[in-house]
Design an enzyme around this catalytic site. Structure first.
Site, PDB file in Angstrom:
ATOM      1  N   LYS A 202     -19.134 -16.534   9.736  1.00 49.65           N
ATOM      2  CA  LYS A 202     -18.613 -16.325  11.092  1.00 49.65           C
ATOM      3  C   LYS A 202     -18.377 -14.841  11.341  1.00 49.65           C
ATOM      4  O   LYS A 202     -18.352 -14.029  10.412  1.00 49.65           O
ATOM      5  CB  LYS A 202     -17.306 -17.102  11.265  1.00 49.65           C
ATOM      6  CG  LYS A 202     -16.194 -16.672  10.318  1.00 49.65           C
ATOM      7  CD  LYS A 202     -14.952 -17.501  10.501  1.00 49.65           C
ATOM      8  CE  LYS A 202     -13.848 -17.058   9.531  1.00 49.65           C
ATOM      9  NZ  LYS A 202     -12.607 -17.823   9.721  1.00 49.65           N
ATOM     10  N   TYR A 428      -9.417  16.672  21.173  1.00 52.94           N
ATOM     11  CA  TYR A 428      -8.522  16.352  22.285  1.00 52.94           C
ATOM     12  C   TYR A 428      -7.065  16.571  21.890  1.00 52.94           C
ATOM     13  O   TYR A 428      -6.654  16.279  20.766  1.00 52.94           O
ATOM     14  CB  TYR A 428      -8.710  14.895  22.708  1.00 52.94           C
ATOM     15  CG  TYR A 428     -10.013  14.607  23.410  1.00 52.94           C
ATOM     16  CD1 TYR A 428     -10.330  15.218  24.621  1.00 52.94           C
ATOM     17  CD2 TYR A 428     -10.931  13.721  22.855  1.00 52.94           C
ATOM     18  CE1 TYR A 428     -11.524  14.945  25.267  1.00 52.94           C
ATOM     19  CE2 TYR A 428     -12.129  13.435  23.495  1.00 52.94           C
ATOM     20  CZ  TYR A 428     -12.422  14.063  24.700  1.00 52.94           C
ATOM     21  OH  TYR A 428     -13.608  13.800  25.330  1.00 52.94           O
TER      22      TYR A 428
END
Length: 533
Positions: A202, A428
């Site tokens: 999965k 940043y």
């Protein structure tokens, strides 16, 4: 180990040639890492690429051809082979070996890179290029073909491999299938020969790639596959997987897909069973396999003890379904200090399954163990165990797990190296300011690739040629920066985000999470590369 051996050989050779220790030390960091052999990648236009462009001899060619046919999957086959034209004659060309090998198994297309005169002397050669540069000017377009690329390293055949790649983002998640096989066999050594393995694939097989991992595990003779949703099962069926598939979270909207693609639902409530039976009646289906999930203490999904009589009444009056397995889930099998709770779950599971079998009048398979349960509780193996994260070697416990190996490595390359001076800032918000002259490396991995933003500002370090360097400043969407100090590296030098040395276990501790979350959220734009040792 191969990289260490290569480095040792370079050092010994340099010493024998009289190179000073100072020069060796200065240059060894520039030695490129040698990629591992037999990398399997997904190509564009339905092609499968097998990359073995690191050496060329008779044995490696035999191994490469064997791997080509092992992964053919019904596609056409092609061999791209390149040898150094210097000193090559028709008598000593590797094409002689290839001729003998392909007489046993047919190859649809052979492309030769080298001397035209030599290539044209062999009838098996379909097309000849004098060089990789010539291919770039007149590329051969293929589709639905499994292609083996093999050649001497100085042939630069990897540039041809790149032409056929589906994704060309240089950030890669390496999935070592050879290591996964060893992990699987370690679990099997603790199981009875009669106990099957249900492989959980999965969530893109925990990030490793659902279809490729499933195809590999099918070759390793697992008994079942488990997925979370029907959509994942459909992907497996369309990809050629024929083994039984258990769907853990079947949704009513996907019932038609379950039926059409022979996917087997986990049934965890009477309401869900009613809805599924109703759909089977509409489709005029009978005797459809289902899997009953019991709640033995997880308190998530599943039938409780008091609900079993009503469940039995449904099962014994509805011919549309039959019970193939009954299962439950351990809550704390990896926490050995809570063994008493696991023992209570095990006793509850035995009691409930014995009651169901007695009442419905036929036998079924039972399973409760996940990876941790399979490792620590061999007495709870029953008919199957469900292995997922353990196959990737990412099973942690209060006691050391000996023998499991790490399957995954997230790696990339430097895009640019720059020198900054004291007081200059990076990224940043200017969260990093250099205190001294330093090199910084920019790598094309950001939070959109799955590298969590909170790992910036020195919280995580990458590994470059066995040295660690911190990520500095804020991680950007598509890139981040690392502080290299006085060390300079060429661009395209390999950078390991996590592997064995900088473990995903340590990353998960820093992020206050578990390895599952980290690997299952690696972006699909990151190329998956499958390595077979």
């Amino acid at each position: 180990f191969a990289a260490v051996a290569n480095s040792a050989m370079v050092i010994l050779t340099a010493q024998a040639l009289g190179v000073t220790d100072e020069e060796i030390t200065a240059q060894i960091i520039r030695l490129p890492a040698i990629s591992m052999r037999l990398e399997k990648m997904i190509g564009k236009n339905g092609n499968i690429l097998i990359n073995d462009v690191y050496n060329l001899d008779q044995k490696s060619l035999e191994i490469g051809l064997h791997y080509l046919f092992l992964n053919q999957e019904g596609l056409e086959t092609a061999v791209f082979i390149a040898e150094d034209p210097n000193g090559i004659t028709p008598e000593n060309s590797i094409l002689n070996t290839l001729t003998k090998l392909v007489q046993q198994t047919a190859v649809n297309l052979i492309v030769y890179f080298g001397n035209d005169t030599i290539g044209n002397k062999f009838q098996l050669v379909t097309k000849t290029y004098p060089s990789v540069k010539a291919f770039a000017k007149d590329p051969l377009e293929l589709k639905n073909t499994c292609i083996l690329f093999t050649g001497s390293r100085n042939s630069k055949l990897e540039e041809v491999v790149t032409h056929y790649l589906e994704r060309k983002h240089i950030t890669q998640l390496l999935v070592n299938l050879g290591v996964m096989r060893r992990n699987l066999n370690l679990f099997r050594s603790k199981l009875s020969e009669k106990t099957g393995v249900l492989a959980m694939v999965k969530a893109q097989s925990y990030g490793g790639g659902i279809l490729e991992v499933a195809k590999f595990l099918a070759q390793e003779n697992v008994a079942y596959f488990g997925v979370a949703y029907a959509d994942e099962g459909v992907v497996l069926r369309k990809g050629g997987i024929t083994l039984p598939i258990l769907v853990m979270n079947p949704e009513p909207a996907a019932f038609d897909d379950l039926i059409d693609y022979d996917l087997e639902p986990s049934i965890y409530s009477s309401n869900l069973l009613d809805q599924f039976i109703h759909q089977l009646i509409l489709r005029q289906k009978t005797h459809f396999p289902i899997h009953l999930k019991l709640d033995t203490g997880m308190n998530r999904l599943g039938f409780r003890q008091a609900e079993l009589p009503d469940l039995i009444a449904q099962l014994t009056t509805q011919p549309e379904v039959y019970v193939r397995t009954v299962f439950s889930h351990f809550s704390v099998a990896d926490e050995l200090n809570q063994k008493a709770y696991t023992d209570r779950q095990l006793d509850q599971f035995k009691s409930m399954t014995n009651f169901i079998q007695q009442e419905i009048g036929y036998s079924f398979k039972r399973h409760i163990s996940n990876s941790a349960g399979a490792y620590h509780y061999p007495e709870a193996q029953f008919d199957m165990v469900r292995l997922g994260i353990g196959l990737f070697g990412l099973l942690e416990s209060n006691l050391p797990i000996l023998g499991l190996e790490n399957v995954l490595e997230l790696r990339t390359q430097f895009s640019q190296i720059r020198k900054i001076e004291p007081g200059e800032s990076v990224g940043y918000a200017r969260n990093y300011k250099a205190e001294k002259t330093t090199y910084i490396g920019i790598i094309p991995v950001g939070y959109a690739d799955g590298l969590r933003r909170s790992l910036g500002n020195g919280n995580w370090s990458v590994v470059v040629q066995d040295k660690t360097y911190p990520i500095i400043g804020n991680i950007c969407m598509d890139m981040c920066m690392v502080e290299l100090g006085e060390d300079f590296y060429p661009t395209e030098t390999e950078v390991s985000i996590f592997s064995t040395k900088n473990s995903v276990f340590e990353m998960s501790r820093i992020l206050n999470t578990i390895p599952y979350e980290i690997i299952s959220t690696i972006s699909t734009r990151v190329q998956r590369v499958y390595i077979e040792e």
